[in-house]
Design a protein around this motif. Structure first.
Motif, PDB file in Angstrom:
ATOM      1  N   GLN A  62      68.958  65.484  60.883  1.00  0.00           N
ATOM      2  CA  GLN A  62      68.397  66.410  61.873  1.00  0.00           C
ATOM      3  C   GLN A  62      69.231  67.678  61.882  1.00  0.00           C
ATOM      4  O   GLN A  62      70.460  67.622  61.833  1.00  0.00           O
ATOM      5  CB  GLN A  62      68.468  65.811  63.272  1.00  0.00           C
ATOM      6  CG  GLN A  62      67.645  64.564  63.447  1.00  0.00           C
ATOM      7  CD  GLN A  62      67.593  64.132  64.911  1.00  0.00           C
ATOM      8  OE1 GLN A  62      67.943  64.893  65.814  1.00  0.00           O
ATOM      9  NE2 GLN A  62      67.149  62.922  65.144  1.00  0.00           N
ATOM     10  N   LEU A  63      68.575  68.815  61.936  1.00  0.00           N
ATOM     11  CA  LEU A  63      69.301  70.086  62.033  1.00  0.00           C
ATOM     12  C   LEU A  63      68.802  70.834  63.254  1.00  0.00           C
ATOM     13  O   LEU A  63      67.580  70.918  63.458  1.00  0.00           O
ATOM     14  CB  LEU A  63      69.066  70.962  60.797  1.00  0.00           C
ATOM     15  CG  LEU A  63      69.768  70.595  59.503  1.00  0.00           C
ATOM     16  CD1 LEU A  63      68.951  69.588  58.715  1.00  0.00           C
ATOM     17  CD2 LEU A  63      69.943  71.844  58.665  1.00  0.00           C
ATOM     18  N   GLU A  64      69.722  71.355  64.036  1.00  0.00           N
ATOM     19  CA  GLU A  64      69.323  72.184  65.170  1.00  0.00           C
ATOM     20  C   GLU A  64      69.362  73.640  64.739  1.00  0.00           C
ATOM     21  O   GLU A  64      70.245  74.043  63.968  1.00  0.00           O
ATOM     22  CB  GLU A  64      70.271  71.953  66.338  1.00  0.00           C
ATOM     23  CG  GLU A  64      70.220  70.556  66.877  1.00  0.00           C
ATOM     24  CD  GLU A  64      69.504  70.468  68.209  1.00  0.00           C
ATOM     25  OE1 GLU A  64      69.723  71.354  69.044  1.00  0.00           O
ATOM     26  OE2 GLU A  64      68.732  69.510  68.413  1.00  0.00           O
ATOM     27  N   ALA A  65      68.413  74.410  65.215  1.00  0.00           N
ATOM     28  CA  ALA A  65      68.349  75.811  64.776  1.00  0.00           C
ATOM     29  C   ALA A  65      67.867  76.718  65.899  1.00  0.00           C
ATOM     30  O   ALA A  65      67.157  76.294  66.809  1.00  0.00           O
ATOM     31  CB  ALA A  65      67.413  75.928  63.583  1.00  0.00           C
ATOM     32  N   ASP A  66      68.292  77.970  65.780  1.00  0.00           N
ATOM     33  CA  ASP A  66      67.747  78.991  66.679  1.00  0.00           C
ATOM     34  C   ASP A  66      66.444  79.528  66.112  1.00  0.00           C
ATOM     35  O   ASP A  66      65.543  79.913  66.838  1.00  0.00           O
ATOM     36  CB  ASP A  66      68.756  80.131  66.842  1.00  0.00           C
ATOM     37  CG  ASP A  66      70.026  79.629  67.500  1.00  0.00           C
ATOM     38  OD1 ASP A  66      69.961  79.353  68.705  1.00  0.00           O
ATOM     39  OD2 ASP A  66      71.038  79.463  66.794  1.00  0.00           O
ATOM     40  N   HIS A  67      66.388  79.579  64.771  1.00  0.00           N
ATOM     41  CA  HIS A  67      65.197  80.116  64.107  1.00  0.00           C
ATOM     42  C   HIS A  67      64.905  79.286  62.862  1.00  0.00           C
ATOM     43  O   HIS A  67      65.844  78.960  62.118  1.00  0.00           O
ATOM     44  CB  HIS A  67      65.427  81.566  63.676  1.00  0.00           C
ATOM     45  CG  HIS A  67      65.994  82.424  64.760  1.00  0.00           C
ATOM     46  ND1 HIS A  67      65.226  82.929  65.785  1.00  0.00           N
ATOM     47  CD2 HIS A  67      67.263  82.852  65.006  1.00  0.00           C
ATOM     48  CE1 HIS A  67      65.985  83.633  66.603  1.00  0.00           C
ATOM     49  NE2 HIS A  67      67.245  83.600  66.156  1.00  0.00           N
ATOM     50  N   VAL A  68      63.636  79.005  62.650  1.00  0.00           N
ATOM     51  CA  VAL A  68      63.227  78.307  61.425  1.00  0.00           C
ATOM     52  C   VAL A  68      62.160  79.160  60.748  1.00  0.00           C
ATOM     53  O   VAL A  68      61.193  79.584  61.395  1.00  0.00           O
ATOM     54  CB  VAL A  68      62.647  76.908  61.747  1.00  0.00           C
ATOM     55  CG1 VAL A  68      62.115  76.237  60.481  1.00  0.00           C
ATOM     56  CG2 VAL A  68      63.705  76.028  62.395  1.00  0.00           C
ATOM     57  N   ILE A  69      62.370  79.452  59.483  1.00  0.00           N
ATOM     58  CA  ILE A  69      61.339  80.190  58.732  1.00  0.00           C
ATOM     59  C   ILE A  69      60.622  79.189  57.834  1.00  0.00           C
ATOM     60  O   ILE A  69      61.237  78.576  56.947  1.00  0.00           O
ATOM     61  CB  ILE A  69      61.953  81.326  57.867  1.00  0.00           C
ATOM     62  CG1 ILE A  69      62.772  82.283  58.736  1.00  0.00           C
ATOM     63  CG2 ILE A  69      60.847  82.081  57.132  1.00  0.00           C
ATOM     64  CD1 ILE A  69      63.427  83.446  57.962  1.00  0.00           C
ATOM     65  N   VAL A  70      59.337  79.005  58.078  1.00  0.00           N
ATOM     66  CA  VAL A  70      58.545  78.057  57.283  1.00  0.00           C
ATOM     67  C   VAL A  70      57.868  78.818  56.150  1.00  0.00           C
ATOM     68  O   VAL A  70      57.130  79.778  56.393  1.00  0.00           O
ATOM     69  CB  VAL A  70      57.480  77.367  58.169  1.00  0.00           C
ATOM     70  CG1 VAL A  70      56.597  76.446  57.341  1.00  0.00           C
ATOM     71  CG2 VAL A  70      58.162  76.591  59.300  1.00  0.00           C
ATOM     72  N   THR A  71      58.139  78.379  54.915  1.00  0.00           N
ATOM     73  CA  THR A  71      57.544  79.086  53.764  1.00  0.00           C
ATOM     74  C   THR A  71      56.641  78.161  52.937  1.00  0.00           C
ATOM     75  O   THR A  71      56.236  78.526  51.840  1.00  0.00           O
ATOM     76  CB  THR A  71      58.631  79.669  52.826  1.00  0.00           C
ATOM     77  OG1 THR A  71      59.240  78.589  52.102  1.00  0.00           O
ATOM     78  CG2 THR A  71      59.695  80.433  53.580  1.00  0.00           C
ATOM     79  N   ALA A  72      56.349  76.978  53.470  1.00  0.00           N
ATOM     80  CA  ALA A  72      55.501  76.032  52.715  1.00  0.00           C
ATOM     81  C   ALA A  72      54.156  76.688  52.423  1.00  0.00           C
ATOM     82  O   ALA A  72      53.668  77.515  53.202  1.00  0.00           O
ATOM     83  CB  ALA A  72      55.316  74.766  53.529  1.00  0.00           C
ATOM     84  N   SER A  73      53.555  76.304  51.320  1.00  0.00           N
ATOM     85  CA  SER A  73      52.297  76.937  50.908  1.00  0.00           C
ATOM     86  C   SER A  73      51.176  76.640  51.906  1.00  0.00           C
ATOM     87  O   SER A  73      51.247  75.667  52.673  1.00  0.00           O
ATOM     88  CB  SER A  73      51.882  76.403  49.533  1.00  0.00           C
ATOM     89  OG  SER A  73      51.455  75.052  49.668  1.00  0.00           O
ATOM     90  N   LEU A  74      50.131  77.458  51.839  1.00  0.00           N
ATOM     91  CA  LEU A  74      48.955  77.222  52.683  1.00  0.00           C
ATOM     92  C   LEU A  74      48.386  75.831  52.387  1.00  0.00           C
ATOM     93  O   LEU A  74      47.953  75.123  53.300  1.00  0.00           O
ATOM     94  CB  LEU A  74      47.906  78.309  52.397  1.00  0.00           C
ATOM     95  CG  LEU A  74      46.564  78.149  53.094  1.00  0.00           C
ATOM     96  CD1 LEU A  74      46.694  78.220  54.603  1.00  0.00           C
ATOM     97  CD2 LEU A  74      45.584  79.225  52.598  1.00  0.00           C
ATOM     98  N   GLY A  78      55.624  83.393  53.165  1.00  0.00           N
ATOM     99  CA  GLY A  78      54.914  82.782  52.033  1.00  0.00           C
ATOM    100  C   GLY A  78      53.713  83.621  51.652  1.00  0.00           C
ATOM    101  O   GLY A  78      53.149  84.341  52.482  1.00  0.00           O
ATOM    102  N   GLU A  79      53.386  83.534  50.408  1.00  0.00           N
ATOM    103  CA  GLU A  79      52.301  84.300  49.787  1.00  0.00           C
ATOM    104  C   GLU A  79      51.062  84.459  50.675  1.00  0.00           C
ATOM    105  O   GLU A  79      50.518  85.551  50.823  1.00  0.00           O
ATOM    106  CB  GLU A  79      52.001  83.583  48.460  1.00  0.00           C
ATOM    107  CG  GLU A  79      50.708  83.799  47.793  1.00  0.00           C
ATOM    108  CD  GLU A  79      49.665  82.767  48.185  1.00  0.00           C
ATOM    109  OE1 GLU A  79      48.547  83.213  48.441  1.00  0.00           O
ATOM    110  OE2 GLU A  79      49.928  81.560  48.247  1.00  0.00           O
ATOM    111  N   ALA A  80      50.622  83.373  51.315  1.00  0.00           N
ATOM    112  CA  ALA A  80      49.365  83.395  52.083  1.00  0.00           C
ATOM    113  C   ALA A  80      49.436  84.316  53.288  1.00  0.00           C
ATOM    114  O   ALA A  80      48.393  84.698  53.843  1.00  0.00           O
ATOM    115  CB  ALA A  80      49.019  81.982  52.542  1.00  0.00           C
ATOM    116  N   THR A  81      50.637  84.685  53.719  1.00  0.00           N
ATOM    117  CA  THR A  81      50.770  85.465  54.954  1.00  0.00           C
ATOM    118  C   THR A  81      50.826  86.971  54.693  1.00  0.00           C
ATOM    119  O   THR A  81      51.077  87.743  55.614  1.00  0.00           O
ATOM    120  CB  THR A  81      52.034  85.052  55.749  1.00  0.00           C
ATOM    121  OG1 THR A  81      53.198  85.469  55.014  1.00  0.00           O
ATOM    122  CG2 THR A  81      52.101  83.558  55.986  1.00  0.00           C
TER     123      THR A  81
END
Ligand SMILES: Cc1cc2nc3c(=O)[nH]c(=O)nc-3n(C[C@H](O)[C@H](O)[C@H](O)COP(=O)(O)OP(=O)(O)OC[C@H]3O[C@@H](n4cnc5c(N)ncnc54)[C@H](O)[C@@H]3O)c2cc1C
Length: 507
Positions: free
Chosen positions: A264-276, A465-468
């Protein structure tokens, strides 16, 4: 302006080490952020960039191959700065928006080579029609129509319509466009939204040098300290909107990232880059609470297509020296309207999946290798077949169309992007009836949404990610720019609080 978390620097987790994730990480690190972790599900970084060496010392690209455009293209710029471009410039000499050159040989089903002038005439006409669509010059009547029906109507009204051979080459052009767009059929692809995609000046097919796309990835990888990138770390769930009391860690992070292996990781910010494609399969379980309705709608409505490559390695070259590609022109190919319509609601297309293959191109630095291209549901079907079977079908096609002595291949290699559980396809397309800008903007909006009543901790989950990317979706430069965009949101958020890379605080 936001304040830094009490106990130290902001903790940022990036999900995915494709080019968008690596670009985000590199931007953050170079702006002084020291608590950045990139979690990658696969055993390698790069995502849909996958440079391999299956046939000796020279590279083969299973994913991205070209740099699309030069002017204003950050990937082209980077490749130039680091001396990573191929020496030979672009080789596109014909005016069709595909990788076709005048040295491509077009064969019809009865084994006859079509005259290059005739092919060029149709390809140039096709190219003009496509330019109108890209330049937003289409008649309003096509706004809500498919690209296939626009192309058919224009062709029917043209001088070329009386020629049977021209009709067949036109079908080939549509099939080739379908591959570029990664959709199952141009009859399912929106004509009126195409103009939103921006083609950059300077040639659509710029080649990377002998190190392949991997050499570009290495530029980003070198900027990350050991330990920042963790491979074989699939993320299972992202819990966001955590209140201070629900967070079990010190520092009261608003997001918790749960990995498949239990970490488990705690974060202030998570950037999700998984494909569409990955989000289409997993978003309903990946986020807790579930994503807001507009985001789920965008994920569902945007299209994620399949493009597959088939590499055939032969003992020696059997095609003429001046031949740059072998293209297959069917009597009635799958992008013929009648054929498409009759295939709806019927599984018969599966027996003829190979008709979707446009042709076989030469491969840079591999004189004995051909690369076939296939798209859509047929590509998905093919990915489920044995490589041996696919190789046999390809050789049968090559023999019957060209009439040449085609030996059995030494090796067959297929890309399997649809079968890859962490990608699930090739890239984004805009299906008929979808408002591209609306959906792509919804997909890119960070959580909690701005419309949310109380945002005590903004920018908890960001999407790259590309789709965005509204203008450059489908491309590596689009993906790169989205990574930088999301990193910038975070940088901006802390802009007067963080130390600069040389240790001073930014003003
Ligand atoms: C066959 C093919 C040919 C192409 N040709 C070109 C071309 O010539 N030129 C061009 O510009 N573009 C091309 N593209 C498109 C280009 O490759 C993509 O647009 C770009 O690489 C996408 O980068 P990304 O970072 O957005 O996504 P990805 O590369 O998909 O990166 C996302 C990463 O997230 C990881 N991930 C997913 N889920 C999880 C999870 N739960 N936990 C942890 N990690 C996860 C994935 O494993 C992946 O590594 C091509 C693509 C394909 C498939």
């Amino acid at each position: 302006m936001a304040t830094l978390p009490v106990l130290g620097e902001p903790r940022i987790v990036i999900v995915g080490a494709g080019i968008s994730g690596l670009a985000a990480a590199a931007s953050l690190v170079s702006n002084g952020f020291r608590n950045v972790t990139v979690l990658e599900a696969m055993d390698r970084p790069g995502g849909r960039i996958h440079t391999t060496k299956p046939f000796g010392t020279n590279v083969i690209e299973l994913g991205a191959n070209w740099i699309h455009g030069q002017e204003g293209n950050p990937i082209y710029q980077l490749a130039m700065e680091h001396g990573l471009l191929a020496e030979e410039g672009t080789s596109i000499t014909m005016c069709v928006p595909s990788s076709i050159t005048r040295q491509d040989y077009f064969f019809n089903q009865s084994g006859t080579q079509l005259p290059p002038e005739q092919v060029e005439q149709v390809c140039c006409y096709f190219s003009k029609l496509m330019s109108k669509a890209f330049d937003q010059e289409l008649d309003v009547k096509y706004d809500l129509r498919s690209l296939g029906s626009y192309l058919d109507e224009e062709f029917k009204a043209s001088d070329l319509a009386s020629s049977e051979d021209a009709r067949k080459v036109f079908e080939w052009c549509k099939r080739s466009e379908c591959t570029d767009e990664a959709c199952s059929s141009l009859y399912e692809f929106s004509a009126g939204q195409l103009w939103l995609y921006t083609a950059l000046e300077g040639g659509f097919f710029n080649s990377v040098g002998s190190g392949g796309y991997q050499a570009l990835l290495d530029v980003f990888l070198k900027s990350l300290s050991p330990g920042v990138l963790l491979c074989n770390k699939p993320v299972k769930c992202i819990q966001w909107g955590l209140s201070e009391t629900s967070s079990s860690f010190q520092g009261a992070c608003p997001v918790r990232v749960l990995c498949e292996d239990g970490q488990q990781l705690e974060a202030d910010h998570v950037i999700v880059t998984a494909s569409l494609g990955y989000l289409q399969d997993n978003s309903s379980t990946m986020f807790k609470p579930v994503l807001p309705e507009e985001k789920m709608r965008a994920i569902e409505r945007l299209g994620f297509g399949v493009v597959s490559k088939i590499f055939l390695e032969f003992e020696k070259r059997f095609w003429p020296q001046d031949c740059a590609g072998i293209q297959l022109v069917w009597e009635e190919g799958p992008e013929d309207r009648k054929v498409y319509k009759s295939s709806l609601g019927d599984e018969g297309w599966k027996d003829k999946w190979y008709k979707k293959i446009c042709g076989f191109d030469m491969v840079a630095r591999h004189p004995n290798v051909l690369c076939g291209w296939i798209t859509g549901r047929e590509a998905e079907h093919m990915e489920g077949l044995q490589e041996k079977t696919v190789g046999e079908v390809c050789v049968r096609l090559l023999r019957s169309f060209t009439g040449w002595e085609v030996p059995d291949p030494l090796r067959v290699l297929m890309s399997q992007w649809r079968q890859n559980p962490y990608v699930r396809g090739a890239y984004t397309y805009i299906p008929l009836g979808v408002d591209a800008m609306r959906e792509q903007e919804a997909l890119a909006e960070p959580l909690p949404l701005e419309s949310c009543d109380s945002i005590s901790k903004p920018l908890q989950v960001l999407f790259a990610g590309e789709a965005t990317h509204v203008q450059f979706y489908t491309t590596t430069h689009g993906a790169y720019l989205t990574g930088v965009r999301e990193a910038q949101r975070i940088i901006q958020h802390y802009s007067d609080r963080l130390p600069s890379p040389n240790g001073e605080r930014a003003s």
